[in-house]
Write a protein that holds these residues in place. Structure first.
Motif, short mmCIF file in Angstrom:
data_model
loop_
_atom_site.label_atom_id
_atom_site.label_comp_id
_atom_site.label_asym_id
_atom_site.label_seq_id
_atom_site.Cartn_x
_atom_site.Cartn_y
_atom_site.Cartn_z
N ASP A 323 10.19 10.87 0.89
CA ASP A 323 9.22 10.50 1.86
C ASP A 323 8.74 8.88 1.74
OD1 ASP A 323 7.78 10.54 -0.26
OD2 ASP A 323 6.31 11.92 -0.07
N ALA A 324 9.68 8.15 1.27
CA ALA A 324 9.49 6.77 1.21
C ALA A 324 8.96 6.05 2.43
CB ALA A 324 10.64 6.12 0.65
N GLN A 325 9.44 6.48 3.61
CA GLN A 325 9.26 6.02 4.97
C GLN A 325 7.98 6.53 5.43
OE1 GLN A 325 11.16 3.38 5.87
NE2 GLN A 325 12.32 3.81 3.92
N MET A 383 -1.09 21.24 -0.99
CA MET A 383 -0.91 20.10 -1.73
C MET A 383 0.38 19.73 -1.53
SD MET A 383 -3.08 20.58 -5.00
CE MET A 383 -2.86 18.82 -5.50
N ARG A 384 1.35 20.45 -0.80
CA ARG A 384 2.83 20.29 -0.29
C ARG A 384 3.53 20.37 -1.68
NH1 ARG A 384 5.14 15.64 2.81
NH2 ARG A 384 6.88 17.01 2.87
N PHE A 385 3.30 21.43 -2.47
CA PHE A 385 4.02 21.81 -3.46
C PHE A 385 5.28 22.66 -2.94
CE2 PHE A 385 0.37 21.89 -6.69
CZ PHE A 385 0.47 20.39 -6.80
N TYR A 386 4.98 23.35 -1.77
CA TYR A 386 5.81 23.81 -0.92
C TYR A 386 5.39 23.49 0.37
CZ TYR A 386 7.20 27.03 -4.80
OH TYR A 386 7.81 27.67 -6.05
N ILE A 400 0.23 16.39 7.22
CA ILE A 400 0.48 16.25 5.83
C ILE A 400 1.97 15.92 5.59
CG2 ILE A 400 -1.44 17.46 5.14
CD1 ILE A 400 0.31 19.62 4.29
N GLN A 401 3.10 16.26 6.66
CA GLN A 401 4.38 16.05 5.93
C GLN A 401 4.46 14.82 6.70
OE1 GLN A 401 7.21 18.92 6.89
NE2 GLN A 401 5.73 20.54 6.91
N SER A 402 3.68 14.02 7.44
CA SER A 402 3.80 12.73 7.80
C SER A 402 3.58 11.59 6.86
CB SER A 402 3.22 12.29 9.20
OG SER A 402 2.03 12.41 9.04
N ARG A 405 3.65 12.36 -0.36
CA ARG A 405 3.29 13.48 -1.01
C ARG A 405 2.01 13.18 -2.30
NH1 ARG A 405 8.74 14.49 -0.81
NH2 ARG A 405 9.32 16.44 0.42
N SER A 406 2.62 11.95 -2.87
CA SER A 406 1.65 11.43 -3.85
C SER A 406 0.53 11.00 -3.49
CB SER A 406 2.35 10.34 -4.67
OG SER A 406 2.70 9.30 -3.76
N SER A 407 0.34 10.46 -2.43
CA SER A 407 -1.05 9.97 -1.65
C SER A 407 -1.71 11.08 -1.11
CB SER A 407 -0.73 9.16 -0.36
OG SER A 407 0.03 9.74 0.65
#
Length: 576
Positions: A323-325, A383-386, A400-402, A405-407
């Motif tokens: 999710d670097a971008q 929390m997007r663990f899944y 949240i998928q945009s 994850r860390s933020s």
């Protein structure tokens, strides 16, 4: 031999010391092989009693001493180079495997035995290290010795050298035959090592549960069953590999006998001197020695290749999608919206179906329901663990998928029923989410969590070192430290999953007051929490079979006299 090719690829950055090892191996072998030539000349210098050429013999002895000295220095330098290549390669492999485990999806970690991962990182990589060390040091010198010895033998006598060449394939064929049949056994042996490591990790890590339920004998029986399979597989693997060395020695003795017989016949015809026969027999012995050494290394190489395959299996595990971008969620007010969310761990077992949730900033949402209804799964999705399989979850109207994850996870503070602490000081554990926190901030967080009192009673206070997973603290003390950790980070949203389950009633009342202060103005998700928190929640979600069957505050749900009222009356009525 794919693992071997991949190991060579990992060694590529160290091609310079690898080349140095090869050159030093050549130098060592060439100097060693020059020895028999001069030994033969020394034998010829001893013509008979009273006819010894001491002057010539002395020069030969000095020359031999110099040859063997420089040969030893080359051998030492080759060992340094091979050690450098091996240890750096193993270091890189171990780092890469751990890094891959840090980036694989949680579903990968959840579906594999943790002890098996530990066995791969520690034991299997160590097996690769041993195999590389023995393999390179002996293969380098062995191959060069074989080639060099043949060259010297052909320079002395071509017919006898051809006899050696013709008999050699017997040794190679025998070693190859055994290696092919033992490889799969070593692969099975490595897999069983991982299985037994996983079982030991599970039993030792949960020893209190094992003893509490009297499971010792059954655990011992299960362990012995796995150990017996490992024993059987290991015996077969070692048997096949161990017959390699005697077999090659038998063939090599045939070579030695053939050389001795052919040399004696040549000497009788006058085509070879006694010194040349001595030289040739030494070469025949040196020529066959590498075959014995290489056959002895086969066991280590087979084990190393089997272990390498298990290591590369981890490296081949797919990473969590990058999710670097994506955007970075710097701060949020705490609005959470879930729309038509569907998720299941297995396609044939639906869990959460068409779930909807709309939370205003600062609201307290309690999630209750029977075991397996999807409470913890919902937290994992938030929390997007899944990731959701259908629908969308938004934070402050942002999918949240945009965002990274860390933020996203930095917006949540999480206190779980299963507290987790690492080996380190009390201070480091509290400051885990804020490593730059000051001493005053750490103490203030501990006081807010009512942990300061017991910390001061510890031998070194905040500098007290906690054992792995807090083994020298009580369950309640560990949970207080986890609460202090969240108190320090002050996130905009909270997730409390039985956060005070291991705390005594008096301390719980104090901690609950701290939670009340901390939850002011923060969106809070409280999973199956104590009665007081559930009653004070703005909205209670009652989940059953992955669906929200009721929602409202405590009084509203009691008036509905539905599923929540039934849960309350059966589980909580005695506490009111």
């Amino acid at each position: 031999m794919k693992p071997l090719r991949r190991i060579l690829h990992w060694m590529k950055p160290y091609w310079l010391p690898l080349l140095g090892a090869l050159l030093f191996a050549v130098g060592s072998v060439v100097l060693t092989l020059l020895g028999p030539v001069f030994i033969g000349k020394g034998v010829d210098a001893i013509i008979g009693p009273g006819q010894v050429d001491f002057s010539r013999l002395g020069r030969i002895v000095l020359l031999l001493a110099a040859l063997f000295l420089f040969s030893s220095l080359c051998q030492y330098a080759m060992t340094l180079c091979t050690n450098h290549v091996t240890y750096h390669t193993v270091h890189d492999l171990r780092t890469a495997v751990f890094n891959r485990l840090e980036h694989v999806p949680l579903t990968t970690i959840d579906t594999h035995a943790h002890g098996d991962f530990i066995a791969r990182i520690v034991g299997d990589i160590e097996q690769v290290s041993d195999g590389l060390l023995q393999g390179f040091s002996q293969l380098f010198t062995g191959v060069v010795t074989i080639v060099g010895t043949l060259g010297f033998m052909f320079s002395v006598n071509v017919p006898i050298a051809l006899i050696v060449v013709l008999v050699t394939p017997l040794s190679l064929l025998f070693a190859s035959f055994v290696a092919r049949r033992s490889h799969h056994m070593f692969a099975e042996q490595s897999a069983l090592r991982g299985e037994i490591g996983a079982y030991v990790e599970e039993m030792v890590g949960n020893q209190k549960i094992v003893k509490a339920f009297g499971y010792e004998q059954r655990a011992q029986t299960d362990f012995e069953a796995i150990n017996a399979r490992l024993y059987t597989c290991g015996v077969k693997a070692q048997f096949y590999s161990s017959i390699t060395n005697p077999g090659t020695r038998f063939v090599n003795n045939i070579v030695y006998a053939c050389v001795g017989l052919a040399g004696a016949l040549s000497a009788m015809r006058g085509s070879l001197t006694i010194g040349q026969i001595s030289c040739f027999l030494t070469y025949a012995n040196q020529y066959t020695k590498p075959f014995n050494e290489i056959s002895g290394v086969i066991t280590e190489l087979q084990t190393a290749l089997a272990s390498a395959a298990r290591i590369f299996a981890v490296l081949d595990m797919p990473e969590e999608p990058s999710d670097a971008q994506a955007d970075v969620l710097t701060r949020c007010d705490g609005a959470v919206d879930a729309t038509d969310v569907c998720f299941s761990y297995r396609p044939d077992a639906p869990l959460i179906e068409h779930f909807d949730l709309h939370v205003q900033p600062g609201q307290r949402i309690a999630i209750v329901g029977p075991t397996g209804c999807g409470k913890t799964t919902l937290i994992n999705l938030l929390m997007r663990f899944y990731d959701v399989q259908q629908g969308r979850i938004e934070v402050d109207h942002t999918d949240i998928q945009s965002v990274t994850r860390s933020s996203l996870r930095r917006q949540y503070g999480m206190v779980l029923q299963d507290s987790w602490l690492f080996a380190g000081t009390i201070r480091d554990n509290i400051a885990y989410g804020r490593p730059d926190a000051s001493e005053q901030d750490v103490i203030a967080a501990a006081k807010a969590a009512y942990a300061h009192g017991f910390i001061q009673r510890l031998p070194q206070g905040y500098d007290t070192v906690i054992l792995d997973d807090g083994g020298n603290l009580s369950q309640g003390q560990k949970q207080l430290l986890c609460i202090a950790r969240i108190m320090l980070t002050q996130p905009p949203m909270l997730i409390l999953d039985e956060a005070t389950s291991s705390i005594d009633t008096r301390t719980e009342l104090l901690v609950q007051q701290a939670f009340d202060r901390m939850m002011q103005g923060r969106t809070s998700f409280i999973v199956a929490h104590r009665l007081s928190t559930i009653r004070e929640a703005d909205t209670i979600l009652v989940m059953q079979n992955g669906r929200v069957v009721e929602r409202g505050n405590h009084d509203q749900l009691l008036r509905q006299n539905g599923f929540y009222a039934h849960l309350y009356n059966s589980q909580f009525a005695h506490s009111s």
